[in-house]
Write an enzyme that holds these catalytic residues in place. Structure first.
Site, PDB file in Angstrom:
ATOM      1  CE  LYS A  75      -2.950  -1.023   3.694  1.00  8.00           C
ATOM      2  NZ  LYS A  75      -3.869  -0.416   4.680  1.00  8.00           N
ATOM      3  CE  LYS A  77      -1.529   4.454   5.543  1.00  5.33           C
ATOM      4  NZ  LYS A  77      -2.957   4.392   6.115  1.00  5.33           N
TER       5      LYS A  77
HETATM    6  N1  C2G Z   1     -10.726   6.544  10.318  1.00 12.65           N
HETATM    7  C1  C2G Z   1     -11.680   7.244  10.851  1.00 12.65           C
HETATM    8  N2  C2G Z   1     -11.383   8.598  11.437  1.00 12.65           N
HETATM    9  C2  C2G Z   1     -10.111   8.983  11.616  1.00 12.65           C
HETATM   10  C3  C2G Z   1      -9.046   8.338  10.981  1.00 12.65           C
HETATM   11  C4  C2G Z   1      -9.436   6.997  10.398  1.00 12.65           C
HETATM   12  O1  C2G Z   1     -12.961   6.908  10.640  1.00 12.65           O
HETATM   13  N3  C2G Z   1      -9.800  10.145  11.892  1.00 12.65           N
HETATM   14  C5  C2G Z   1     -10.917   5.305   9.745  1.00 12.65           C
HETATM   15  C6  C2G Z   1     -10.786   5.473   8.213  1.00 12.65           C
HETATM   16  O2  C2G Z   1     -11.710   5.755   7.387  1.00 12.65           O
HETATM   17  C7  C2G Z   1     -10.526   3.725   8.016  1.00 12.65           C
HETATM   18  C8  C2G Z   1      -9.975   3.295   9.260  1.00 12.65           C
HETATM   19  O3  C2G Z   1     -10.160   4.320  10.386  1.00 12.65           O
HETATM   20  O4  C2G Z   1     -12.015   3.131   7.639  1.00 12.65           O
HETATM   21  C9  C2G Z   1      -8.601   2.824   9.343  1.00 12.65           C
HETATM   22  O5  C2G Z   1      -7.882   3.745   8.813  1.00 12.65           O
HETATM   23  P1  C2G Z   1      -6.371   3.662   8.404  1.00 12.65           P
HETATM   24  O6  C2G Z   1      -5.730   2.851   9.574  1.00 12.65           O
HETATM   25  O7  C2G Z   1      -5.948   4.680   7.928  1.00 12.65           O
HETATM   26  O8  C2G Z   1      -6.696   2.433   7.259  1.00 12.65           O
HETATM   27  P2  C2G Z   1      -5.961   2.236   5.845  1.00 12.65           P
HETATM   28  O9  C2G Z   1      -4.464   2.450   6.004  1.00 12.65           O
HETATM   29  O10 C2G Z   1      -6.395   3.495   4.882  1.00 12.65           O
HETATM   30  O11 C2G Z   1      -6.365   0.852   5.225  1.00 12.65           O
HETATM   31  O12 C2G Z   1      -8.492  -2.331   2.658  1.00 12.65           O
HETATM   32  C10 C2G Z   1      -8.664  -1.021   3.059  1.00 12.65           C
HETATM   33  C11 C2G Z   1      -7.296  -0.699   3.889  1.00 12.65           C
HETATM   34  O13 C2G Z   1      -6.737  -1.701   4.543  1.00 12.65           O
HETATM   35  C12 C2G Z   1      -7.513   0.679   4.528  1.00 12.65           C
END
Ligand code: C2G
Length: 165
Positions: A75, A77
């Site tokens: 990803k 990341k």
């Molecule tokens: N999230 C949220 N509010 C925030 C930060 C994050 O609601 N202030 C939610 C994001 O929208 C997501 C979840 O928390 O649904 C996890 O966010 P991340 O850890 O950033 O996930 P990401 O790396 O974007 O991975 O297959 C999908 C991916 O694995 C998503």
């Protein structure tokens, strides 16, 4: 697990999914409304907790797929906290019933089938990105919690360390 697409390549409908051998689906108490969500959850914060809490307000059982460090590399990341600790912190959250590893983008279809999930739920920053799952289950996007993100927390920590140096 191979992708159970139909001969036309379309995703199987829910009745077809329920026709899968029980072995392909985890045994679940009858009538349990089950949701799946996916993420990295680095520097676990209130935005993650609020998302789990709101999902659990609509569903009886929440399975969280936590991205492995290898999948995060795919990803593009790099998380501060390693997978084992991120998964343990998510598992410790009262709103979370099960944690599974997320290892690739295409596992969602088989996760929905294997767990008999009623919905995949994500934060609004993923709006529309998982609509292709709609033949299998509901797909919901919930508003993100404003003012907090792993990226901002990381930057704040770096700034604080630099300020002290
Ligand atoms: N999230 C949220 N509010 C925030 C930060 C994050 O609601 N202030 C939610 C994001 O929208 C997501 C979840 O928390 O649904 C996890 O966010 P991340 O850890 O950033 O996930 P990401 O790396 O974007 O991975 O297959 C999908 C991916 O694995 C998503």
């Amino acid at each position: 697990m191979t992708q159970p697409h139909t001969s036309t390549g379309a995703l199987p409908t829910r009745p077809a999914m329920l026709a899968l051998p029980a072995a392909a689906r985890e045994p679940r108490p009858q009538g349990l409304r089950l949701a799946l969500t996916y993420g990295t959850y680095d520097l676990f914060h209130i935005g993650h907790v609020r998302l789990f809490e709101r999902i659990r307000q609509q569903f009886d059982h929440l399975i969280v797929a936590v991205s492995t460090d290898e999948f995060n590399a795919i990803k593009g990341k790099k998380s501060v906290v390693p997978y084992a600790d991120r998964a343990a912190m998510v598992r410790a959250c009262r709103w979370v019933d099960e944690v599974i590893p997320e290892t690739d983008w295409s596992q969602k279809e088989s996760d929905v089938l294997a767990h008999g999930a009623h919905a995949v739920v994500m934060g609004s920053d993923w709006e529309g990105r998982f609509d292709h799952l709609k033949p299998l289950c509901d797909v919901l996007y919930l508003p993100r919690t404003e003012g907090v993100s792993s990226t901002e927390l990381r930057a704040d920590v770096v700034a604080a360390v630099r300020a002290r140096a």
